[in-house]
Design a protein around this motif. Structure first.
Motif, mmCIF file in Angstrom:
data_model
loop_
_atom_site.group_PDB
_atom_site.id
_atom_site.type_symbol
_atom_site.label_atom_id
_atom_site.label_comp_id
_atom_site.label_asym_id
_atom_site.label_seq_id
_atom_site.Cartn_x
_atom_site.Cartn_y
_atom_site.Cartn_z
ATOM 1 N N UNK A 370 -10.607 0.328 -8.897
ATOM 2 C CA UNK A 370 -9.178 0.255 -9.202
ATOM 3 C C UNK A 370 -8.387 0.795 -8.017
ATOM 4 N N UNK A 371 -8.167 -0.079 -7.064
ATOM 5 C CA UNK A 371 -7.544 0.353 -5.807
ATOM 6 C C UNK A 371 -6.073 0.713 -5.972
ATOM 7 N N UNK A 372 -5.450 0.204 -7.032
ATOM 8 C CA UNK A 372 -4.047 0.579 -7.253
ATOM 9 C C UNK A 372 -3.935 2.070 -7.527
ATOM 10 N N UNK A 373 -4.929 2.606 -8.265
ATOM 11 C CA UNK A 373 -4.932 4.045 -8.538
ATOM 12 C C UNK A 373 -5.151 4.854 -7.258
ATOM 13 N N UNK A 374 -5.916 4.260 -6.340
ATOM 14 C CA UNK A 374 -6.267 4.980 -5.105
ATOM 15 C C UNK A 374 -5.176 4.899 -4.043
ATOM 16 N N UNK A 409 -3.872 3.750 1.320
ATOM 17 C CA UNK A 409 -3.623 2.322 1.081
ATOM 18 C C UNK A 409 -4.594 1.723 0.062
ATOM 19 N N UNK A 410 -5.473 2.544 -0.539
ATOM 20 C CA UNK A 410 -6.288 2.049 -1.650
ATOM 21 C C UNK A 410 -7.776 1.935 -1.403
ATOM 22 N N UNK A 411 -8.183 1.986 -0.132
ATOM 23 C CA UNK A 411 -9.615 1.885 0.158
ATOM 24 C C UNK A 411 -10.094 3.235 0.739
ATOM 25 N N UNK A 412 -11.185 3.206 1.520
ATOM 26 C CA UNK A 412 -11.675 4.453 2.104
ATOM 27 C C UNK A 412 -10.592 5.062 2.995
ATOM 28 N N UNK A 413 -10.372 6.348 2.825
ATOM 29 C CA UNK A 413 -9.230 7.020 3.463
ATOM 30 C C UNK A 413 -9.489 7.290 4.950
ATOM 31 N N UNK A 414 -10.546 8.021 5.215
ATOM 32 C CA UNK A 414 -10.935 8.354 6.591
ATOM 33 C C UNK A 414 -12.462 8.329 6.677
ATOM 34 N N UNK A 439 -5.450 15.207 -0.434
ATOM 35 C CA UNK A 439 -4.250 14.472 -0.831
ATOM 36 C C UNK A 439 -3.242 15.501 -1.336
ATOM 37 N N UNK A 440 -2.049 15.452 -0.781
ATOM 38 C CA UNK A 440 -1.059 16.504 -1.035
ATOM 39 C C UNK A 440 -0.588 16.537 -2.486
ATOM 40 N N UNK A 441 -0.748 15.424 -3.210
ATOM 41 C CA UNK A 441 -0.305 15.413 -4.616
ATOM 42 C C UNK A 441 -1.419 15.840 -5.574
ATOM 43 N N UNK A 442 -2.553 16.278 -5.021
ATOM 44 C CA UNK A 442 -3.636 16.777 -5.859
ATOM 45 C C UNK A 442 -4.578 15.717 -6.389
ATOM 46 N N UNK A 443 -4.333 14.436 -6.083
ATOM 47 C CA UNK A 443 -5.235 13.354 -6.523
ATOM 48 C C UNK A 443 -6.625 13.579 -5.911
ATOM 49 N N UNK A 444 -7.644 13.277 -6.672
ATOM 50 C CA UNK A 444 -9.007 13.595 -6.246
ATOM 51 C C UNK A 444 -9.559 12.698 -5.151
#
Length: 505
Positions: A370-374, A409-414, A439-444
């Motif tokens: 669910x890339x929208x969540x990511x 942007x929804x996929x692997x971050x770094x 992630x500054x908003x606390x998302x896992x």
């Protein structure tokens, strides 16, 4: 010198970095959908430019390259190849490191790749059938559900390259689970048919292959159409979670070195794999009449039936596998590119450093299903801490906003890379800096700590040795590549002969 790159992931960040280190001091220009912070920085430092736009629009990439007056273009991902970006550049007389649409078919259509492999008798083959609808696929699976063994234990795949999505392996070995497995197959081929509606560029929709087991690895090569030069073997780890469980992803991390071979494979297996990739390049050029300029890779598995076996072909560097090989490549990448363009790769001797390299991807929760969540989460990275820890950061699916914020942007971050004397040491080095990414908003976030660990390497070595004993036995007995099955009322049958007869019809 001016160079234009295409794509905006971690692989492209690694390519941009390597190109920027050239003795030619090139100005780096780049086209990408997302404003990758790492690539942007390289463009600015080299006095080039990052242009945000479609990487799959041949006219846009072609006109940008012409406007900038670049010396050549390096295409990173596969989709620009499938959409004919290298073809457009070729028409504009702009040299390109990227497979044109005709030869990129070995990656775009898994079905055509298999047909080509059987037609040209390239080693490392799997039994397969292709279908244009779920109804047709399921009818065949049901018809042979209690007879042909290879159609009971299968890999169900989209017939087109779809970023590693949609592959399911079904082992239908226990009679008490037979009906349940059949229902799963029916459901999944239906899902594949629906998924493939998003791709109208190939006729085949569903690919069914015999199920095989063994350690997987990737052999990436440069080619100018005449010569194929191999790079160190890399193993990508596709599953989302520790010890190979969970959904398949684009790759959660990779290992290579310290030599050309992975620690659980042998140089004779490396050489056999290289010969297979060479034969595939030769076959696709012969079939299409088109020259192959760029990168080609075999995504392979050591199997009991064939030894080194093709699972898929790539028409570009892998991601994250590109990071491993580019880190240890001693040659000037621009020199390699110029040799490809001039078709004098035979005069190049590739050299690689003797370091063990581990790459680990960090992804937001939600990825890959669910890339929208990511997507849309503010990213914070302590880059100084990563550098102090002896690691390198490569930005992946992130975009730098005009206000300076970096957003997922929804996929692997770094992806974080470390090199050391051994793989476990490199792996441990990355673990020490993993918390520098948040992630500054606390998302896992999640990553795989096991990649490059002693435990996982031991598991890979045991698996490889089991497979090696079996395929060496077959080599001794002269039965490598042969299959025998049994049909009620008929007796022994040869699935290979049946497949070849089907291909001739």
């Amino acid at each position: 010198m001016k160079i234009l790159g295409v794509g905006s992931g971690a692989r492209e960040h690694a390519i941009a970095k390597k190109l920027s280190e050239s003795r030619y001091n090139p100005k780096i220009y780049w086209v990408g959908e997302n404003r990758n912070p790492g690539i942007l920085r390289i463009c600015e430092r080299s006095e080039g430019e990052f242009i945000q736009g479609s990487t799959t629009d041949p006219e846009f990439v072609g006109s940008t390259a012409k406007r900038l007056g670049v010396d050549f273009v390096f295409v990173g991902p596969e989709e620009p190849n499938f959409h004919g970006v290298p073809d457009r550049l070729e028409a504009l007389k702009i040299p390109c490191i990227g497979a044109n649409r005709s030869v990129a078919l070995i990656e775009m259509s898994k079905a055509e790749m298999r047909r080509l492999q059987w037609e040209y008798d390239v080693p490392g083959k799997l039994l397969f059938q292709t279908f244009k609808s779920a109804e047709e696929a399921y009818a065949t699976l049901q018809r042979y559900s209690e007879t042909l063994t290879w159609l009971q234990n299968v890999a169900l795949k989209p017939a087109r390259q779809a970023g590693g999505k949609g592959v399911k392996v079904v082992e239908d070995r226990q009679i008490y689970l037979h009906e349940e497995k059949q229902r799963f197959k029916s459901k999944h081929v239906g899902w594949l048919e629906g998924y493939m509606r998003g791709y109208g560029d190939i006729e085949d929709k569903i690919l069914v292959e015999e199920n095989v087991w063994g350690p997987e690895y990737t052999l990436q090569c440069f080619t100018d159409g005449k010569t194929v030069l191999g790079m160190p073997m890399v193993q990508d780890n596709k599953n989302a979670h520790e010890f190979d469980i969970g959904t398949e992803t684009g790759g959660m991390g990779s290992i290579s070195g310290p030599d050309m071979c992975l620690p659980f494979l042998t140089m004779s297996e490396y050489e056999a794999s290289l010969r297979i990739v060479e034969k595939m390049v030769s076959a696709i050029q012969d079939k299409t009449g088109k020259r192959y300029h760029g990168v080609v890779a075999g995504q392979m598995m050591l199997t009991e039936v064939e030894g080194p076996t093709i699972i898929e072909m790539y028409s570009r560097l892998g991601d994250p596998e590109a990071l491993n090989v580019l880190h240890t490549l001693k040659n000037d990448l621009v020199d390699v590119c110029l040799a490809i363009i001039d078709e004098r790769l035979s005069g190049v001797r590739l050299e690689f450093g003797n370091k063990a390299v581990v790459v680990k991807a960090i992804a937001p929760k939600g990825y890959p299903d669910n890339r929208r969540l990511a997507a849309g989460h503010p990213v914070e990275v302590d880059e100084a801490r990563i550098a102090e820890g002896g690691c390198e950061l490569f930005w992946a699916s992130c975009s730098l906003q005009e206000d300076g914020r970096i957003v997922s942007a929804g996929s692997r971050l770094v992806e974080i890379l470390a090199a050391d004397e051994t793989l476990p040491e490199a792996s441990a080095r990355i673990e020490k800096v993993i918390s520098a990414v948040r992630l500054a908003d606390g998302w896992g976030l999640f990553h795989r700590s096991d990649i490059g660990s002693e435990e996982l390497l031991k598991r890979r070595a045991e698996l490889a040795e089991r497979v090696r004993r079996l395929y060496h036995y077959r080599l001794e007995k002269g039965t490598i590549g042969k299959r025998v099955d049994w049909l009620p009322g008929v007796g022994k049958v040869d699935p290979v002969k049946m497949l070849k007869e089907g291909l001739r019809r």
